[in-house]
Design a protein around this motif. Structure first.
Motif: not given
Length: 740
Positions: A511-528, A530-538
């Motif tokens: 399982x992975x969780x795909x994250x796409x930022x407003x400026x077009x950066x993409x990544x996949x976090x392991x597992x599903x 739910x809490x994405x508040x702690x995810x950091x962006x540029x």
């Protein structure tokens, strides 16, 4: 100031006309003089000139070798004014037994290898003609073909070879001209001869009858042909198609139930080192979970060892994965675009190619017979003069001794021609023996019989075809089955099952969780997650969308220019750090924006719509892209952009425009298409579509209103036909004109 002197004819011509005229001349030169082979001898000009130059140097199969530099020098100096390396490269290829099915040049020295290593410099290598090349030029001096002046007019060269060997199909050809190309794989000469013999016996036969004799190509490197019979027949019937070729492999048993796979033959024109390098790269990238290691144990033969991960791995499944991802399986194209006897390029089918060869052999036979007949007649004329001289020997001697003009007296006395008289006057005294007279009479009788035979041959077309059939049988005996080059090397196998093991089956499912930022950066976090508040962006960036998926999923990206892109879930960058720009993974246009990202679900349908309110339904399988450049699906009008892509699940469609008019219509009014602009969903005077929803009419239309969800069951006021205007939505519908 004086004007410069002008000489010659000056014409006012438009630039486009002048360029067109010169480009056409260049194109025809490339087509006729460089890239396309002649259907009669299967040679391009550079190959024909190479062989002719080697023949002039007397580099016969039974003779010795000469330096390749000497041959190349003669070719570029006398016949082919091009670069020496291009000529040498062509010569090297004719000598490589892994590149040419029936080599025309026998090389001595380093002429390269199947790993892609280059040949040694031409000053080190030596060459001579092979028996196949000798057969191509058989009877070249017997006026069998036309000659033309070389480029500088100092010598002559043949326009085509007599070609006692069916070189076009036997060795194949490949070339790219201007606006056209040719690609003919090599075939087995024994099978070609069988087909030619059948065509002579049955000129009106169908192409399928010929394909029974030529079941498919025969490559110098062997391999296994796994194309369906229907596809092979169609390719030969039209002159265009392709053949699926796989490496030959076998299982080698080891102790304790272990085994390893040995690849013994690789596909045609595939470099062994490149294949091994590709497999090693896939191993390092962990894309071959069933393979443990690869080794190259090749000497003069091919021996590539593949070690499975464990004894439970099925060899067929492992090889299927390698066939999909590497050049252990390739497609060899067929495009029989050749020059006919009038130097006109055309795509011929199998029967036309074989018939053109037979017609050429008929012309060669007729010209050779007439040439021989002419020589016999001239020799008979001389022999008849000799016989007159023997019958009147004393008188001939007296005339020679006593007359001032013996030539004229002899012609008048015995009724001789000038040729006969010259021959008698040039006769040696030793030829006056009695035995010589018997030899002359014997030769006269033999030539007279041969003359009668040739005249009968030229008068009987059936006998000429029998002669050609005998020549073809001799070619088959010399180069066909049972000879060092004659046995078929490429195995003919049934087409593999349409059920192919997908690559996803070899990817570990996580399982992975795909994250796409407003400026077009993409990544996949392991597992599903739910809490994405702690995810950091540029700095200055934030989350645009998140998607829960699996590493085995195919992720579809839909952009505002109407294009779909496909990314494997296992290929997403790691969730550590900020990921990678999506534009590095796909070739997305600079002005395009990502509208949505979702996991592919086989069998599902999608509703696509532009900002102008035009759209259609598409099978989700149709939007899968195979390359980074994506797949154009939704065509857009001026000023439009792609606006919506949503699952087509329901029997009704609700659409609301920027003008706040709501329309509900049945889903079956929207056509199913694979690509296009679609049909008008709702009519607007100004603005475009604000939102679309696909739903089940019996369940009513729902929308979000603050924290609550409201549902309108009676949609009769808004129900209409597709492309209608609609009317204002129910009371309480959000002012933002959105269903969610």
């Amino acid at each position: 100031m004086t004007q410069p002197a002008v000489s010659g004819d000056i014409r006012d011509t438009s630039l486009s006309e002048a360029l067109g005229e010169r480009y056409l001349a260049y194109a025809m030169s490339t087509i006729v003089s460089r890239s396309l082979p002649d259907v009669r001898d299967g040679l391009k000009p550079v190959h024909r000139r190479l062989l002719f130059a080697m023949r002039q140097l007397k580099l016969d199969p039974e003779g010795g070798f000469k330096k390749c530099a000497r041959v190349v020098g003669d070719v570029i100096g006398k016949y082919h004014p091009h670069g020496d390396m291009s000529v040498y490269d062509a010569m090297v290829r004719l000598a490589q037994d892994f590149a040419v099915r029936y080599p025309l040049v026998e090389g001595q020295g380093n002429f390269g290898n199947i790993d892609g290593d280059n040949a040694a410099a031409m000053r080190y290598t030596e060459a001579k003609l092979t028996a196949v090349a000798a057969a191509l030029m058989e009877n070249l001096d017997d006026d069998t073909v036309d000659f033309r002046p070389t480029y500088d007019g100092s010598e002559e060269e043949p326009m085509v070879m007599p070609a006692a060997f069916p070189n076009l199909l036997a060795n194949g050809a490949a070339g790219i001209a201007v606006g056209m190309a040719t690609s003919i794989p090599p075939h087995n000469v024994g099978e070609i001869c069988n087909a030619l013999t059948h065509l002579i016996a049955a000129p009106d036969c169908a192409i399928d009858d010929l394909v029974r004799h030529i079941p498919g190509p025969d490559f110098p490197t062997g391999g296994v042909l796994v194309e369906s019979q229907a596809a092979i027949h169609e390719a030969y019937r039209t002159g265009r198609g392709s053949f699926r070729l796989r490496a030959r492999w076998e299982v080698e048993k080891l102790s304790h139930g272990l085994y390893q796979i040995i690849v013994t033959e690789i596909p045609y024109q595939v470099q062994k080192s490149k294949v091994i390098e590709k497999i090693a790269e896939l191993l390092n990238d962990k894309k071959l979970p069933l393979l443990a290691d690869i080794r190259d144990e090749s000497a003069e033969d091919v021996r590539v060892v593949l070690e499975p991960r464990n004894r439970t791995v099925e060899a067929e499944m492992l090889m299927e994965q390698l066939f999909r991802q590497t050049d252990l399986e390739v497609r060899i194209s067929l495009n029989m675009n050749v020059l006919d006897r009038d130097a006109v390029p055309s795509v011929m089918n199998l029967k036309q190619v074989l018939q053109a060869f037979l017609d050429h052999r008929m012309e060669v036979l007729e010209r050779r017979s007439r040439f021989r007949l002419d020589k016999i007649e001239r020799r008979l004329e001389v022999l008849e003069g000799y016989l007159v001289a023997y019958l009147n020997l004393d008188e001939v001697i007296r005339i020679i001794r006593e007359e001032d003009e013996p030539k004229a007296v002899m012609m008048r006395t015995f009724g001789l021609t000038e040729v006969q008289t010259e021959a008698i006057l040039n006769m040696r005294l030793r030829s006056l023996r009695k035995l010589e007279e018997f030899e002359i009479r014997k030769e006269h009788d033999q030539l007279s019989a041969e003359k009668s035979d040739l005249e009968a041959l030229l008068a009987d077309v059936g006998r000429r075809w029998s002669t050609i059939a005998s020549q073809i049988a001799a070619t088959r005996k010399a180069f066909g089955p049972g000879t060092p080059l004659g046995d078929r090397r490429t195995e003919l196998a049934d087409a593999p099952s349409a059920v192919v093991v997908p690559i996803e089956a070899f990817i570990e499912r996580e399982p992975i969780t795909l994250l796409l930022s407003e400026k077009g950066w993409i990544r996949a976090m392991k597992g599903h997650v739910d809490l994405l508040d702690t995810v950091k962006f540029k700095e200055g960036d934030q989350l645009k969308l998140a998607l829960k998926a699996e590493t085995t999923d195919k992720l579809l990206v839909f952009t505002s220019d109407g294009r779909f892109y496909t990314i494997g879930g296992d290929k997403l960058p790691s969730g550590r750090g900020f990921g990678e720009p999506l534009r590095l993974m796909i070739d997305m246009a600079n002005d395009a924006e990502v509208l949505c990202v979702f996991a592919h679900k086989p069998g599902r349908k999608l509703l696509l719509s532009s900002s102008g309110g035009r759209g259609f339904v598409v099978e989700e399988a149709e939007v899968l892209a195979q390359t980074k450049s994506g797949k154009m699906v939704l065509n857009l009008g001026d000023g439009e952009s792609a606006a919506f892509c949503l699952p087509f699940e329901g029997d009704a469609v609700a659409i609301i425009g920027d003008n706040r008019k709501l329309l509900v219509f049945m889903a079956d009014e929207i056509p199913l298409m694979a690509r296009g602009r679609g049909v008008l969903l709702q009519k607007y005077r100004d603005g475009g579509v604000a939102d679309i929803k696909v739903f089940t009419l019996a369940e009513g239309l729902s929308w979000k209103s603050g924290e609550r969800t409201r549902t309108e069951q009676d949609l009769t006021p808004w129900l209409g036909k597709r492309a209608s205007v609609g009317r204002l939505p129910p009371t309480g519908f959000p002012r933002v004109n959105k269903f969610t």
